[in-house]
Write a protein that holds these residues in place. Structure first.
Motif, PDB file in Angstrom:
ATOM      1  N   ASP A 112     -32.893 -15.780 -11.853  1.00 52.11           N
ATOM      2  CA  ASP A 112     -33.767 -14.877 -12.599  1.00 52.11           C
ATOM      3  C   ASP A 112     -34.914 -14.433 -11.685  1.00 52.11           C
ATOM      4  N   PRO A 113     -34.589 -13.642 -10.619  1.00 52.58           N
ATOM      5  CA  PRO A 113     -35.665 -13.180  -9.737  1.00 52.58           C
ATOM      6  C   PRO A 113     -36.450 -12.042 -10.381  1.00 52.58           C
ATOM      7  N   ASP A 114     -37.601 -11.737  -9.798  1.00 49.05           N
ATOM      8  CA  ASP A 114     -38.403 -10.609 -10.274  1.00 49.05           C
ATOM      9  C   ASP A 114     -37.612  -9.305 -10.141  1.00 49.05           C
ATOM     10  N   SER A 115     -36.891  -9.169  -9.033  1.00 49.74           N
ATOM     11  CA  SER A 115     -36.090  -7.969  -8.790  1.00 49.74           C
ATOM     12  C   SER A 115     -34.711  -8.396  -8.287  1.00 49.74           C
ATOM     13  N   PRO A 116     -33.698  -8.443  -9.146  1.00 48.43           N
ATOM     14  CA  PRO A 116     -32.359  -8.833  -8.705  1.00 48.43           C
ATOM     15  C   PRO A 116     -31.821  -7.945  -7.588  1.00 48.43           C
ATOM     16  N   GLN A 117     -32.074  -6.649  -7.674  1.00 43.18           N
ATOM     17  CA  GLN A 117     -31.582  -5.729  -6.650  1.00 43.18           C
ATOM     18  C   GLN A 117     -32.205  -6.050  -5.295  1.00 43.18           C
ATOM     19  N   GLN A 118     -33.485  -6.347  -5.284  1.00 39.91           N
ATOM     20  CA  GLN A 118     -34.158  -6.676  -4.032  1.00 39.91           C
ATOM     21  C   GLN A 118     -33.642  -7.994  -3.463  1.00 39.91           C
ATOM     22  N   ALA A 119     -33.397  -8.982  -4.301  1.00 39.35           N
ATOM     23  CA  ALA A 119     -32.865 -10.266  -3.838  1.00 39.35           C
ATOM     24  C   ALA A 119     -31.463 -10.095  -3.267  1.00 39.35           C
ATOM     25  N   GLU A 120     -30.639  -9.304  -3.933  1.00 37.74           N
ATOM     26  CA  GLU A 120     -29.275  -9.093  -3.448  1.00 37.74           C
ATOM     27  C   GLU A 120     -29.269  -8.318  -2.131  1.00 37.74           C
ATOM     28  N   THR A 121     -30.104  -7.290  -2.041  1.00 40.27           N
ATOM     29  CA  THR A 121     -30.199  -6.514  -0.807  1.00 40.27           C
ATOM     30  C   THR A 121     -30.723  -7.381   0.334  1.00 40.27           C
ATOM     31  N   GLY A 122     -31.716  -8.194   0.049  1.00 37.39           N
ATOM     32  CA  GLY A 122     -32.237  -9.114   1.071  1.00 37.39           C
ATOM     33  C   GLY A 122     -31.185 -10.103   1.525  1.00 37.39           C
ATOM     34  N   GLY A 123     -30.396 -10.617   0.597  1.00 41.45           N
ATOM     35  CA  GLY A 123     -29.335 -11.558   0.949  1.00 41.45           C
ATOM     36  C   GLY A 123     -28.275 -10.928   1.833  1.00 41.45           C
ATOM     37  N   ILE A 124     -27.870  -9.717   1.489  1.00 45.18           N
ATOM     38  CA  ILE A 124     -26.865  -9.018   2.301  1.00 45.18           C
ATOM     39  C   ILE A 124     -27.428  -8.704   3.687  1.00 45.18           C
ATOM     40  N   THR A 125     -28.692  -8.310   3.734  1.00 46.90           N
ATOM     41  CA  THR A 125     -29.333  -8.019   5.021  1.00 46.90           C
ATOM     42  C   THR A 125     -29.382  -9.266   5.895  1.00 46.90           C
ATOM     43  N   LEU A 126     -29.754 -10.400   5.317  1.00 46.28           N
ATOM     44  CA  LEU A 126     -29.808 -11.642   6.102  1.00 46.28           C
ATOM     45  C   LEU A 126     -28.427 -12.060   6.583  1.00 46.28           C
ATOM     46  N   LEU A 127     -27.408 -11.867   5.763  1.00 40.84           N
ATOM     47  CA  LEU A 127     -26.048 -12.184   6.203  1.00 40.84           C
ATOM     48  C   LEU A 127     -25.628 -11.294   7.371  1.00 40.84           C
ATOM     49  N   ALA A 128     -25.994 -10.027   7.299  1.00 37.83           N
ATOM     50  CA  ALA A 128     -25.676  -9.121   8.406  1.00 37.83           C
ATOM     51  C   ALA A 128     -26.450  -9.511   9.672  1.00 37.83           C
ATOM     52  N   LEU A 129     -27.717  -9.872   9.514  1.00 37.39           N
ATOM     53  CA  LEU A 129     -28.525 -10.283  10.670  1.00 37.39           C
ATOM     54  C   LEU A 129     -28.041 -11.603  11.268  1.00 37.39           C
ATOM     55  N   ALA A 130     -27.441 -12.449  10.461  1.00 40.94           N
ATOM     56  CA  ALA A 130     -26.930 -13.732  10.949  1.00 40.94           C
ATOM     57  C   ALA A 130     -25.764 -13.552  11.905  1.00 40.94           C
ATOM     58  N   ALA A 131     -25.095 -12.415  11.817  1.00 46.92           N
ATOM     59  CA  ALA A 131     -23.944 -12.180  12.692  1.00 46.92           C
ATOM     60  C   ALA A 131     -24.352 -12.141  14.168  1.00 46.92           C
ATOM     61  N   LEU A 132     -25.492 -11.554  14.491  1.00 43.57           N
ATOM     62  CA  LEU A 132     -25.909 -11.423  15.892  1.00 43.57           C
ATOM     63  C   LEU A 132     -26.064 -12.773  16.591  1.00 43.57           C
ATOM     64  N   PRO A 133     -26.863 -13.707  16.069  1.00 39.78           N
ATOM     65  CA  PRO A 133     -26.965 -14.981  16.783  1.00 39.78           C
ATOM     66  C   PRO A 133     -25.661 -15.786  16.762  1.00 39.78           C
TER      67      PRO A 133
END
Length: 153
Positions: free
Chosen positions: A57-78
């Motif tokens: 139950d985040p303040d903004s589900p869309q923002q949490a989901e977008t942040g999660g996808i972004t972090l998963l994409a950023l994790a690919a580089l290292p």
């Protein structure tokens, strides 16, 4: 009756996948391990943010989901860089160094927030500085085929 091979018979060549790899220096292995650990931490945080965005139950589900996808994409580089370092690939040094240089401002931001984030900031900054030091070490650069005697390819 079984036939024996003569003593001077040639030994069949090993398959390319079975060829032994040269031992990597400990500095390069340590840099790969720390870089992989950073990538796994990013991926774990990304999965957590996605989970919270979907099931929590985040303040903004869309923002949490977008942040999660972004972090998963950023994790690919290292993670890709760590694999390349572990295999002794020359190209992997650049992405690994870029990852560490991006981690330093993140560590500063975490440190500036104070509280419990100070410990995370110190750990991230120490890991980033350690990996940079390990990757610019002459032993590691020689193992990757990078050095003053090497010509650009």
């Amino acid at each position: 009756m079984s036939e024996k091979q003569p003593a001077n018979a040639p030994v069949p060549a090993a398959a390319p996948s079975e060829a032994p790899t040269a031992a990597l220096p400990g500095r390069l292995t340590a840099a790969a391990a720390l870089t992989a650990l950073e990538g796994l931490a990013l991926a774990g945080l990304g999965v957590y943010m996605l989970f919270v965005g979907i099931a929590g139950d985040p303040d903004s589900p869309q923002q949490a989901e977008t942040g999660g996808i972004t972090l998963l994409a950023l994790a690919a580089l290292p993670l890709i860089a760590a694999r390349g370092l572990r295999l002794g690939r020359r190209w992997s040094r650049g992405p690994a160094l870029i990852t560490q240089l991006m981690a330093l401002p993140v560590a500063w931001t975490l440190y500036s927030t104070g509280g419990a984030m100070v410990a995370a900031a110190v750990a991230l900054a120490l890991a980033a500085v350690a990996v940079v030091a390990l990757l610019v070490n002459p032993t590691a650069t020689e193992a990757l085929g990078i050095g003053p005697g090497e010509q650009a390819r």
